[in-house]
Design an enzyme around this catalytic site. Structure first.
Site, PDB file in Angstrom:
ATOM      1  N   ASP A  98       0.867  -1.176   0.000  1.00  0.00           N
ATOM      2  CA  ASP A  98       0.000   0.000   0.000  1.00  0.00           C
ATOM      3  C   ASP A  98       0.903   1.225   0.000  1.00  0.00           C
ATOM      4  O   ASP A  98       1.910   1.260   0.730  1.00  0.00           O
ATOM      5  CB  ASP A  98      -0.874   0.036   1.250  1.00  0.00           C
ATOM      6  N   HIS A 154       4.952  -7.365  -0.359  1.00  0.00           N
ATOM      7  CA  HIS A 154       4.751  -8.670  -0.965  1.00  0.00           C
ATOM      8  C   HIS A 154       5.471  -8.775  -2.309  1.00  0.00           C
ATOM      9  O   HIS A 154       5.863  -7.767  -2.897  1.00  0.00           O
ATOM     10  CB  HIS A 154       3.247  -8.902  -1.178  1.00  0.00           C
ATOM     11  N   SER A 256       7.602   4.175   5.367  1.00  0.00           N
ATOM     12  CA  SER A 256       8.806   4.551   4.645  1.00  0.00           C
ATOM     13  C   SER A 256       8.556   4.503   3.147  1.00  0.00           C
ATOM     14  O   SER A 256       7.483   4.867   2.689  1.00  0.00           O
ATOM     15  CB  SER A 256       9.974   3.658   5.038  1.00  0.00           C
TER      16      SER A 256
END
Length: 302
Positions: A98, A154, A256
């Protein structure tokens, strides 16, 4: 038109934002935050989350759990199964996390932009001229994770991780305000260079998670160590880990940035642009079909 609240005006005031998040003892506060986040206390965690929500749009509705015994557990929370489906099309590279898309597009030779007027080179970022050359004239996407977002990342495609290079460094904030003020910021901060090959054709894909103020700890499932400011092990770590598209690769312990680099032969997926919010699993880059040979260049028949 809604008038911004005093809190929003305070957070958006660039000079003050930069001062409060950068002109501070960044490394000391980052270490302190790491220790604080691991304190196991339900009541302290609830209080910390309440304060966190006051400053951000933290949403835990998709979280696999709703109660946490530490702030670290909330930062690194897993989501409910199926919350992030990954686009199955093999010609599409999915977003690993995300994020908010930052600068993106073609790599110009071996030069990339962190913000307008602020270039950096692939060799400076990756610490390897050989690896940088593999991505010359390719494509890149900057993915910025805010503190309230889901912090796990991922595999964007079926791939194998071949090597991880840990590069210690500073912990500048990586928000747009800092990126417009600090030259070569990504090349100064702590980061991990994850070298991978796609299972389909062996082409290169490099992911560079970059740490920031209050977050200088990266956990990768491919390694049995946590990469952080106190890490004293080897910097170049060979790997032989395979992931299917969508498999979890690791996490940050706050928010980050992840930089994604691919060689020539890819282009931004439809709709991907700076400022766009993306979710893990959405199309990020697409394979560009090789041009068909023209009739004039076809080999003659027997």
């Amino acid at each position: 038109m809604n008038t911004p609240s005093w809190r929003d005006r305070l957070l958006l005031q660039e000079d003050l934002n930069f001062l409060l998040t950068n002109r501070i003892p960044r490394l000391a506060l980052t270490r302190l935050m790491g220790r604080y986040s691991r304190i196991r206390s339900r009541w302290l965690t609830r209080l910390s989350i309440a304060v966190w929500r006051w400053f951000t749009d933290l949403d835990l509705s998709e979280s696999a759990q709703q109660e946490f015994d530490s702030l670290h557990a909330c930062f690194t929370r897993a989501l409910r199964p199926g919350a992030r489906p990954f686009v199955p099309d093999p010609t599409l590279l999915a977003s690993p996390c995300d994020a908010i898309v930052g600068e993106c597009g073609p790599v110009q030779g071996q030069q990339v932009w962190q913000a307008k007027g602020f270039p950096y080179t692939l060799a400076d970022l990756m610490g390897s001229a050989e690896l940088a050359a593999r991505h010359a004239d390719g494509q890149f996407v900057t993915l910025r994770l805010t503190s309230s977002m889901y912090h796990r990342f991922h595999a964007p495609h079926d791939l194998a991780v071949e090597r991880v290079t840990y590069i210690s460094g500073d912990t500048w904030n990586v928000n747009p305000i800092a990126l417009r003020r600090v030259e070569r910021l990504f090349c100064k901060n702590e980061r991990a260079v994850i070298e991978t090959r796609l299972a389909a054709d062996g082409s290169r894909l490099t992911l560079v998670p970059v740490a920031a103020v209050l977050v200088a700890s990266i956990r990768l499932h491919a390694l049995d160590v946590r990469l952080h400011l106190g890490y004293r092990g080897p910097h170049a770590i060979p790997c032989a880990a395979r992931y299917a598209k969508g498999d979890e690769m690791g996490w940050f312990e706050h928010g980050s940035t992840i930089l994604v680099f691919v060689p020539p032969g890819w282009a931004l997926a439809d709709g991907v642009a700076a400022g766009q919010r993306v979710r893990a699993g959405q199309a990020l880059l697409r394979r560009v079909p090789s041009p068909a040979p023209s009739a004039g260049t076809a080999e003659p028949g027997p």
